[in-house]
Write a protein that holds these residues in place. Structure first.
Motif, mmCIF file in Angstrom:
data_model
loop_
_atom_site.group_PDB
_atom_site.id
_atom_site.type_symbol
_atom_site.label_atom_id
_atom_site.label_comp_id
_atom_site.label_asym_id
_atom_site.label_seq_id
_atom_site.Cartn_x
_atom_site.Cartn_y
_atom_site.Cartn_z
ATOM 1 N N GLN A 257 -40.997 26.613 -17.465
ATOM 2 C CA GLN A 257 -39.889 25.933 -18.131
ATOM 3 C C GLN A 257 -39.050 25.163 -17.125
ATOM 4 O O GLN A 257 -38.608 24.036 -17.408
ATOM 5 C CB GLN A 257 -39.030 26.960 -18.863
ATOM 6 N N ILE A 258 -38.838 25.741 -15.950
ATOM 7 C CA ILE A 258 -38.052 25.074 -14.915
ATOM 8 C C ILE A 258 -38.730 23.782 -14.480
ATOM 9 O O ILE A 258 -38.096 22.720 -14.391
ATOM 10 C CB ILE A 258 -37.842 26.013 -13.713
ATOM 11 N N TRP A 259 -40.019 23.873 -14.216
ATOM 12 C CA TRP A 259 -40.734 22.686 -13.747
ATOM 13 C C TRP A 259 -40.842 21.617 -14.825
ATOM 14 O O TRP A 259 -40.781 20.418 -14.533
ATOM 15 C CB TRP A 259 -42.131 23.084 -13.247
ATOM 16 N N SER A 260 -40.988 22.013 -16.068
ATOM 17 C CA SER A 260 -41.050 21.023 -17.145
ATOM 18 C C SER A 260 -39.718 20.292 -17.280
ATOM 19 O O SER A 260 -39.685 19.074 -17.518
ATOM 20 C CB SER A 260 -41.430 21.694 -18.463
ATOM 21 N N ALA A 261 -38.600 21.024 -17.109
ATOM 22 C CA ALA A 261 -37.288 20.375 -17.158
ATOM 23 C C ALA A 261 -37.107 19.430 -15.978
ATOM 24 O O ALA A 261 -36.515 18.349 -16.123
ATOM 25 C CB ALA A 261 -36.189 21.436 -17.164
ATOM 26 N N LEU A 262 -37.606 19.818 -14.811
ATOM 27 C CA LEU A 262 -37.521 18.940 -13.643
ATOM 28 C C LEU A 262 -38.313 17.656 -13.865
ATOM 29 O O LEU A 262 -37.847 16.556 -13.519
ATOM 30 C CB LEU A 262 -38.030 19.669 -12.400
ATOM 31 N N PHE A 263 -39.499 17.785 -14.414
ATOM 32 C CA PHE A 263 -40.306 16.584 -14.675
ATOM 33 C C PHE A 263 -39.659 15.709 -15.742
ATOM 34 O O PHE A 263 -39.716 14.478 -15.660
ATOM 35 C CB PHE A 263 -41.722 16.986 -15.100
ATOM 36 N N MET A 264 -39.034 16.322 -16.750
ATOM 37 C CA MET A 264 -38.343 15.532 -17.765
ATOM 38 C C MET A 264 -37.174 14.781 -17.151
ATOM 39 O O MET A 264 -36.907 13.616 -17.499
ATOM 40 C CB MET A 264 -37.870 16.438 -18.900
ATOM 41 N N ALA A 265 -36.462 15.420 -16.210
ATOM 42 C CA ALA A 265 -35.368 14.735 -15.518
ATOM 43 C C ALA A 265 -35.891 13.554 -14.721
ATOM 44 O O ALA A 265 -35.275 12.484 -14.698
ATOM 45 C CB ALA A 265 -34.633 15.716 -14.601
ATOM 46 N N ALA A 266 -37.038 13.734 -14.065
ATOM 47 C CA ALA A 266 -37.637 12.628 -13.308
ATOM 48 C C ALA A 266 -38.058 11.492 -14.235
ATOM 49 O O ALA A 266 -37.891 10.305 -13.915
ATOM 50 C CB ALA A 266 -38.839 13.133 -12.509
ATOM 51 N N ILE A 267 -38.593 11.836 -15.411
ATOM 52 C CA ILE A 267 -38.995 10.816 -16.387
ATOM 53 C C ILE A 267 -37.768 10.050 -16.877
ATOM 54 O O ILE A 267 -37.798 8.815 -17.009
ATOM 55 C CB ILE A 267 -39.743 11.478 -17.562
ATOM 56 N N CYS A 268 -36.683 10.768 -17.146
ATOM 57 C CA CYS A 268 -35.450 10.111 -17.593
ATOM 58 C C CYS A 268 -34.908 9.173 -16.519
ATOM 59 O O CYS A 268 -34.489 8.047 -16.825
ATOM 60 C CB CYS A 268 -34.402 11.162 -17.947
ATOM 61 N N ALA A 269 -34.907 9.625 -15.263
ATOM 62 C CA ALA A 269 -34.424 8.778 -14.177
ATOM 63 C C ALA A 269 -35.282 7.528 -14.033
ATOM 64 O O ALA A 269 -34.754 6.416 -13.865
ATOM 65 C CB ALA A 269 -34.411 9.569 -12.871
ATOM 66 N N ALA A 270 -36.603 7.697 -14.115
ATOM 67 C CA ALA A 270 -37.499 6.543 -14.007
ATOM 68 C C ALA A 270 -37.270 5.564 -15.152
ATOM 69 O O ALA A 270 -37.269 4.336 -14.949
ATOM 70 C CB ALA A 270 -38.955 7.013 -13.989
ATOM 71 N N ALA A 271 -37.054 6.091 -16.365
ATOM 72 C CA ALA A 271 -36.814 5.220 -17.517
ATOM 73 C C ALA A 271 -35.516 4.436 -17.360
ATOM 74 O O ALA A 271 -35.461 3.222 -17.649
ATOM 75 C CB ALA A 271 -36.785 6.047 -18.799
ATOM 76 N N LEU A 272 -34.466 5.088 -16.881
ATOM 77 C CA LEU A 272 -33.182 4.410 -16.692
ATOM 78 C C LEU A 272 -33.293 3.326 -15.624
ATOM 79 O O LEU A 272 -32.747 2.225 -15.785
ATOM 80 C CB LEU A 272 -32.111 5.427 -16.295
ATOM 81 N N VAL A 273 -34.000 3.617 -14.541
ATOM 82 C CA VAL A 273 -34.175 2.619 -13.481
ATOM 83 C C VAL A 273 -35.007 1.446 -13.984
ATOM 84 O O VAL A 273 -34.720 0.281 -13.660
ATOM 85 C CB VAL A 273 -34.822 3.269 -12.241
ATOM 86 N N MET A 274 -36.016 1.720 -14.799
ATOM 87 C CA MET A 274 -36.834 0.640 -15.353
ATOM 88 C C MET A 274 -36.013 -0.246 -16.284
ATOM 89 O O MET A 274 -36.190 -1.472 -16.298
ATOM 90 C CB MET A 274 -38.037 1.231 -16.086
ATOM 91 N N ILE A 275 -35.131 0.351 -17.059
ATOM 92 C CA ILE A 275 -34.265 -0.444 -17.950
ATOM 93 C C ILE A 275 -33.370 -1.358 -17.121
ATOM 94 O O ILE A 275 -33.196 -2.549 -17.443
ATOM 95 C CB ILE A 275 -33.434 0.492 -18.844
ATOM 96 N N LEU A 276 -32.791 -0.823 -16.047
ATOM 97 C CA LEU A 276 -31.956 -1.657 -15.174
ATOM 98 C C LEU A 276 -32.783 -2.744 -14.507
ATOM 99 O O LEU A 276 -32.302 -3.862 -14.307
ATOM 100 C CB LEU A 276 -31.279 -0.785 -14.119
ATOM 101 N N GLY A 277 -34.026 -2.425 -14.139
ATOM 102 C CA GLY A 277 -34.894 -3.436 -13.546
ATOM 103 C C GLY A 277 -35.193 -4.572 -14.505
ATOM 104 O O GLY A 277 -35.195 -5.745 -14.115
ATOM 105 N N ALA A 278 -35.439 -4.226 -15.773
ATOM 106 C CA ALA A 278 -35.676 -5.263 -16.773
ATOM 107 C C ALA A 278 -34.429 -6.113 -16.990
ATOM 108 O O ALA A 278 -34.504 -7.347 -17.103
ATOM 109 C CB ALA A 278 -36.118 -4.624 -18.088
ATOM 110 N N LEU A 279 -33.261 -5.459 -17.037
ATOM 111 C CA LEU A 279 -32.005 -6.200 -17.178
ATOM 112 C C LEU A 279 -31.763 -7.099 -15.972
ATOM 113 O O LEU A 279 -31.276 -8.233 -16.122
ATOM 114 C CB LEU A 279 -30.853 -5.219 -17.349
ATOM 115 N N GLU A 280 -32.115 -6.618 -14.797
ATOM 116 C CA GLU A 280 -31.952 -7.422 -13.581
ATOM 117 C C GLU A 280 -32.793 -8.691 -13.643
ATOM 118 O O GLU A 280 -32.327 -9.790 -13.305
ATOM 119 C CB GLU A 280 -32.349 -6.598 -12.360
ATOM 120 N N ARG A 281 -34.049 -8.556 -14.084
ATOM 121 C CA ARG A 281 -34.913 -9.740 -14.177
ATOM 122 C C ARG A 281 -34.372 -10.754 -15.169
ATOM 123 O O ARG A 281 -34.424 -11.969 -14.927
ATOM 124 C CB ARG A 281 -36.330 -9.304 -14.572
#
Length: 291
Positions: A257-281
Protein backbone atom coordinates in the motif's frame (compact mmCIF):
# COMPACT_ATOMS: atom_id res chain seq x y z
CA UNK A 1 16.37 -9.11 -7.68
CA UNK A 2 16.25 -6.60 -4.82
CA UNK A 3 12.87 -7.92 -3.71
CA UNK A 4 14.21 -11.48 -3.65
CA UNK A 5 17.25 -10.49 -1.60
CA UNK A 6 15.31 -8.44 0.97
CA UNK A 7 12.38 -10.84 1.34
CA UNK A 8 14.49 -14.00 1.39
CA UNK A 9 15.24 -13.85 5.14
CA UNK A 10 11.55 -14.06 6.08
CA UNK A 11 10.95 -17.01 3.76
CA UNK A 12 13.92 -18.97 5.10
CA UNK A 13 12.97 -18.17 8.69
CA UNK A 14 9.42 -19.45 8.22
CA UNK A 15 10.70 -22.57 6.47
CA UNK A 16 13.10 -23.26 9.36
CA UNK A 17 10.33 -22.83 11.93
CA UNK A 18 8.10 -25.34 10.16
CA UNK A 19 10.94 -27.72 9.30
CA UNK A 20 10.24 -27.56 5.58
CA UNK A 21 13.09 -27.65 3.09
CA UNK A 22 12.54 -25.26 0.19
CA UNK A 23 14.18 -25.35 -3.21
CA UNK A 24 15.67 -22.26 -4.74
CA UNK A 25 12.71 -21.90 -7.08
CA UNK A 26 10.26 -22.13 -4.16
CA UNK A 27 12.20 -19.52 -2.22
CA UNK A 28 12.11 -17.13 -5.18
CA UNK A 29 8.39 -17.75 -5.73
CA UNK A 30 7.60 -17.04 -2.07
CA UNK A 31 9.68 -13.84 -1.94
CA UNK A 32 7.76 -12.51 -4.93
CA UNK A 33 4.33 -13.17 -3.44
CA UNK A 34 4.54 -12.32 0.27
CA UNK A 35 1.55 -10.52 1.76
CA UNK A 36 3.67 -8.02 3.71
CA UNK A 37 7.08 -8.03 2.05
CA UNK A 38 9.97 -5.83 3.10
CA UNK A 39 10.27 -4.74 -0.53
CA UNK A 40 7.30 -5.47 -2.80
CA UNK A 41 7.86 -6.93 -6.23
CA UNK A 42 6.93 -4.70 -9.20
CA UNK A 43 3.96 -6.87 -10.16
CA UNK A 44 2.57 -6.59 -6.61
CA UNK A 45 2.68 -2.80 -6.72
CA UNK A 46 1.13 -2.76 -10.20
CA UNK A 47 -1.65 -5.11 -9.06
CA UNK A 48 -2.33 -2.95 -5.99
CA UNK A 49 -2.57 0.21 -8.12
CA UNK A 50 -4.92 -1.56 -10.52
CA UNK A 51 -7.10 -2.99 -7.75
CA UNK A 52 -7.38 0.36 -5.93
CA UNK A 53 -8.14 2.41 -9.04
CA UNK A 54 -9.95 0.32 -11.65
CA UNK A 55 -11.04 -2.39 -9.23
CA UNK A 56 -12.68 -0.01 -6.76
CA UNK A 57 -15.38 2.60 -7.55
CA UNK A 58 -14.47 6.19 -6.79
CA UNK A 59 -17.90 6.83 -5.25
CA UNK A 60 -20.01 4.45 -3.18
CA UNK A 61 -23.40 4.62 -1.52
CA UNK A 62 -23.36 4.94 2.26
CA UNK A 63 -26.37 5.68 4.43
CA UNK A 64 -28.40 6.53 1.38
CA UNK A 65 -25.83 9.06 0.07
CA UNK A 66 -23.08 8.83 -2.50
CA UNK A 67 -19.72 9.38 -0.84
CA UNK A 68 -16.08 8.98 -1.78
CA UNK A 69 -14.63 5.51 -1.49
CA UNK A 70 -11.57 5.50 0.83
CA UNK A 71 -10.41 2.26 -0.79
CA UNK A 72 -9.93 4.02 -4.13
CA UNK A 73 -6.49 5.53 -4.74
CA UNK A 74 -7.85 8.15 -7.15
CA UNK A 75 -10.11 9.41 -4.34
CA UNK A 76 -7.05 9.88 -2.10
CA UNK A 77 -5.13 11.54 -4.96
CA UNK A 78 -7.98 14.04 -5.38
CA UNK A 79 -7.78 15.03 -1.70
CA UNK A 80 -4.03 15.59 -2.12
CA UNK A 81 -4.18 17.42 -5.45
CA UNK A 82 -6.76 20.02 -4.36
CA UNK A 83 -4.61 21.59 -1.59
CA UNK A 84 -1.55 21.11 -3.81
CA UNK A 85 -3.02 23.25 -6.58
CA UNK A 86 -4.30 25.83 -4.08
CA UNK A 87 -0.91 26.05 -2.33
CA UNK A 88 0.86 26.17 -5.69
CA UNK A 89 -1.31 29.09 -6.80
CA UNK A 90 -0.64 30.99 -3.57
CA UNK A 91 3.07 30.24 -3.59
CA UNK A 92 3.45 31.08 -7.27
CA UNK A 93 1.62 34.39 -6.89
CA UNK A 94 3.70 35.41 -3.88
CA UNK A 95 6.87 34.27 -5.62
CA UNK A 96 6.21 36.45 -8.67
CA UNK A 97 5.38 39.47 -6.48
CA UNK A 98 8.57 39.03 -4.43
CA UNK A 99 10.66 38.61 -7.57
CA UNK A 100 9.29 41.83 -9.08
CA UNK A 101 10.00 43.69 -5.84
CA UNK A 102 13.52 42.27 -5.57
CA UNK A 103 14.41 43.25 -9.13
CA UNK A 104 13.04 46.78 -8.83
CA UNK A 105 14.06 47.56 -5.26
CA UNK A 106 17.62 47.45 -4.00
CA UNK A 107 16.34 47.39 -0.42
CA UNK A 108 14.20 44.30 -1.06
CA UNK A 109 17.07 42.63 -2.86
CA UNK A 110 19.33 43.11 0.15
CA UNK A 111 16.71 42.24 2.79
CA UNK A 112 14.07 39.88 1.40
CA UNK A 113 16.22 37.59 -0.75
CA UNK A 114 18.48 36.41 2.11
CA UNK A 115 15.42 35.68 4.24
CA UNK A 116 13.80 33.76 1.39
CA UNK A 117 16.92 31.64 1.07
CA UNK A 118 17.15 31.15 4.84
CA UNK A 119 13.51 30.04 5.01
CA UNK A 120 14.33 26.99 2.91
CA UNK A 121 16.93 25.77 5.41
CA UNK A 122 14.20 25.03 7.98
CA UNK A 123 13.14 21.35 7.74
CA UNK A 124 9.54 21.15 6.63
CA UNK A 125 8.97 18.21 8.98
CA UNK A 126 9.82 20.52 11.89
CA UNK A 127 7.46 23.36 11.05
CA UNK A 128 4.58 21.36 9.56
CA UNK A 129 3.16 20.28 12.95
CA UNK A 130 3.48 23.85 14.25
CA UNK A 131 1.56 25.27 11.29
CA UNK A 132 -1.08 22.56 11.60
CA UNK A 133 -1.64 23.20 15.32
CA UNK A 134 -1.72 27.00 15.01
CA UNK A 135 -3.94 27.19 11.92
CA UNK A 136 -6.29 24.43 13.05
CA UNK A 137 -6.99 26.35 16.28
CA UNK A 138 -7.79 29.68 14.65
CA UNK A 139 -11.09 30.97 16.11
CA UNK A 140 -12.48 31.83 12.68
CA UNK A 141 -12.00 28.29 11.38
CA UNK A 142 -13.40 26.69 14.51
CA UNK A 143 -16.43 28.99 14.38
CA UNK A 144 -17.01 28.06 10.73
CA UNK A 145 -16.94 24.36 11.65
CA UNK A 146 -19.30 24.90 14.61
CA UNK A 147 -21.75 26.77 12.39
CA UNK A 148 -21.64 23.98 9.83
CA UNK A 149 -20.26 26.20 7.07
CA UNK A 150 -17.28 23.92 6.51
CA UNK A 151 -16.46 20.35 7.46
CA UNK A 152 -13.48 19.14 9.46
CA UNK A 153 -11.87 17.84 6.25
CA UNK A 154 -12.24 21.27 4.64
CA UNK A 155 -10.70 22.85 7.73
CA UNK A 156 -7.58 20.74 7.22
CA UNK A 157 -7.29 22.15 3.70
CA UNK A 158 -5.96 25.47 5.03
CA UNK A 159 -2.79 24.23 6.81
CA UNK A 160 -2.06 21.81 3.96
CA UNK A 161 -2.30 24.62 1.40
CA UNK A 162 -0.07 26.88 3.52
CA UNK A 163 2.65 24.26 3.87
CA UNK A 164 2.39 23.54 0.15
CA UNK A 165 2.77 27.23 -0.69
CA UNK A 166 5.75 27.48 1.69
CA UNK A 167 7.67 24.95 -0.37
CA UNK A 168 6.47 26.17 -3.75
CA UNK A 169 7.18 29.91 -3.58
CA UNK A 170 10.98 29.73 -3.44
CA UNK A 171 11.64 28.17 -6.88
CA UNK A 172 9.38 30.81 -8.42
CA UNK A 173 11.25 33.62 -6.67
CA UNK A 174 14.64 32.38 -7.86
CA UNK A 175 13.46 31.64 -11.40
CA UNK A 176 11.64 34.94 -11.86
CA UNK A 177 14.51 37.00 -10.47
CA UNK A 178 16.86 35.33 -12.95
CA UNK A 179 14.35 35.82 -15.77
CA UNK A 180 13.63 39.48 -15.02
CA UNK A 181 17.37 40.17 -14.94
CA UNK A 182 18.09 38.19 -18.10
CA UNK A 183 17.80 41.11 -20.61
CA UNK A 184 21.23 42.36 -21.66
CA UNK A 185 22.47 45.85 -20.94
CA UNK A 186 22.14 46.76 -24.63
CA UNK A 187 18.42 45.87 -24.53
CA UNK A 188 17.88 48.06 -21.48
CA UNK A 189 19.82 50.90 -23.13
CA UNK A 190 17.60 50.60 -26.19
CA UNK A 191 14.50 50.98 -24.01
CA UNK A 192 16.00 54.10 -22.43
CA UNK A 193 16.72 55.44 -25.92
CA UNK A 194 13.00 55.12 -26.65
CA UNK A 195 12.29 56.98 -23.36
CA UNK A 196 10.43 53.95 -21.99
CA UNK A 197 9.29 54.16 -18.39
CA UNK A 198 10.09 51.47 -15.81
CA UNK A 199 6.64 49.97 -16.20
CA UNK A 200 6.96 49.91 -20.01
CA UNK A 201 10.39 48.28 -19.71
CA UNK A 202 8.90 45.70 -17.38
CA UNK A 203 5.92 44.79 -19.57
CA UNK A 204 7.67 45.05 -22.94
CA UNK A 205 11.10 43.62 -22.11
CA UNK A 206 11.63 42.09 -18.68
CA UNK A 207 8.39 40.08 -18.38
CA UNK A 208 8.51 38.49 -21.87
CA UNK A 209 12.16 37.56 -21.25
CA UNK A 210 11.20 35.98 -17.89
CA UNK A 211 8.40 33.74 -19.21
CA UNK A 212 10.64 30.73 -20.07
CA UNK A 213 12.31 31.04 -16.65
CA UNK A 214 8.89 31.27 -15.02
CA UNK A 215 7.58 28.03 -16.50
CA UNK A 216 10.79 26.18 -15.66
CA UNK A 217 10.51 27.30 -12.04
CA UNK A 218 6.78 26.51 -11.96
CA UNK A 219 7.51 22.89 -12.90
CA UNK A 220 9.87 22.60 -9.95
CA UNK A 221 7.42 24.49 -7.76
CA UNK A 222 4.42 22.28 -8.39
CA UNK A 223 6.42 19.14 -7.60
CA UNK A 224 7.55 20.77 -4.35
CA UNK A 225 3.95 21.76 -3.61
CA UNK A 226 2.86 18.12 -3.94
CA UNK A 227 5.59 17.04 -1.53
CA UNK A 228 4.50 19.76 0.90
CA UNK A 229 0.89 18.58 0.84
CA UNK A 230 1.85 14.96 1.46
CA UNK A 231 4.10 15.99 4.35
CA UNK A 232 1.33 18.18 5.76
CA UNK A 233 -1.12 15.29 5.73
CA UNK A 234 1.04 13.26 8.12
CA UNK A 235 0.58 15.37 11.31
CA UNK A 236 -2.92 16.65 10.51
CA UNK A 237 -4.65 13.38 11.22
CA UNK A 238 -6.21 13.55 7.77
CA UNK A 239 -8.39 10.58 6.87
CA UNK A 240 -8.01 11.05 3.14
CA UNK A 241 -5.06 11.85 0.88
CA UNK A 242 -1.92 10.12 -0.28
CA UNK A 243 -0.11 11.16 2.90
CA UNK A 244 -2.85 9.59 5.01
CA UNK A 245 -2.59 6.49 2.84
CA UNK A 246 1.15 6.32 3.49
CA UNK A 247 0.64 6.76 7.22
CA UNK A 248 -2.02 4.05 7.38
CA UNK A 249 0.21 1.67 5.47
CA UNK A 250 3.11 2.28 7.83
CA UNK A 251 0.91 1.70 10.89
CA UNK A 252 -0.24 -1.70 9.69
CA UNK A 253 2.93 -2.76 7.88
CA UNK A 254 1.25 -2.67 4.47
CA UNK A 255 4.34 -2.05 2.38
CA UNK A 256 2.51 -2.73 -0.88
CA UNK A 257 0.00 0.00 0.00
CA UNK A 258 2.86 2.37 0.80
CA UNK A 259 4.58 1.79 -2.51
CA UNK A 260 1.36 2.10 -4.49
CA UNK A 261 0.69 5.48 -2.85
CA UNK A 262 4.24 6.58 -3.66
CA UNK A 263 3.81 5.62 -7.30
CA UNK A 264 0.46 7.42 -7.44
CA UNK A 265 2.16 10.55 -6.07
CA UNK A 266 4.82 10.26 -8.77
CA UNK A 267 2.10 9.86 -11.43
CA UNK A 268 0.30 12.95 -10.12
CA UNK A 269 3.52 14.99 -10.14
CA UNK A 270 4.32 13.88 -13.69
CA UNK A 271 0.80 14.76 -14.84
CA UNK A 272 0.98 18.24 -13.29
CA UNK A 273 4.38 18.91 -14.87
CA UNK A 274 3.10 17.73 -18.25
CA UNK A 275 0.12 20.09 -18.00
CA UNK A 276 2.47 22.99 -17.27
CA UNK A 277 4.67 21.91 -20.17
CA UNK A 278 1.71 21.96 -22.53
CA UNK A 279 0.67 25.39 -21.23
CA UNK A 280 4.24 26.60 -21.69
CA UNK A 281 4.28 25.54 -25.35
CA UNK A 282 0.98 27.32 -25.99
CA UNK A 283 2.10 30.55 -24.29
CA UNK A 284 5.50 30.63 -25.99
CA UNK A 285 3.89 29.93 -29.36
CA UNK A 286 1.49 32.82 -28.84
CA UNK A 287 4.49 35.00 -27.98
CA UNK A 288 6.14 34.09 -31.28
CA UNK A 289 8.80 31.72 -29.98
CA UNK A 290 10.14 29.19 -32.43
CA UNK A 291 9.52 25.49 -31.75
Amino acid sequence: MAAIGMNRAWTLDQAQRTGVALSQAEVIADTMSQERPVLPAPHQVAAEIWNTTIGEPIMRERRGQMQGNPRNLIFHAYHTLWPTILGFAIGGFLGVLLAVGIVHSRAMDMSVMPWAIASQTIPILAIAPIIVVVVSNLPALNAAVDQGWISDDTKLLVPKALISSYLSFFPVVVGMVAGLRSPQASDLDLMRTYSASRSQTFWKLRLPAAVPFLFTSLKVSIAAALVGTIVAELPTGARFGLGARLLTGSYYGQTIQIWSALFMAAICAAALVMILGALERVVLKRMGARA
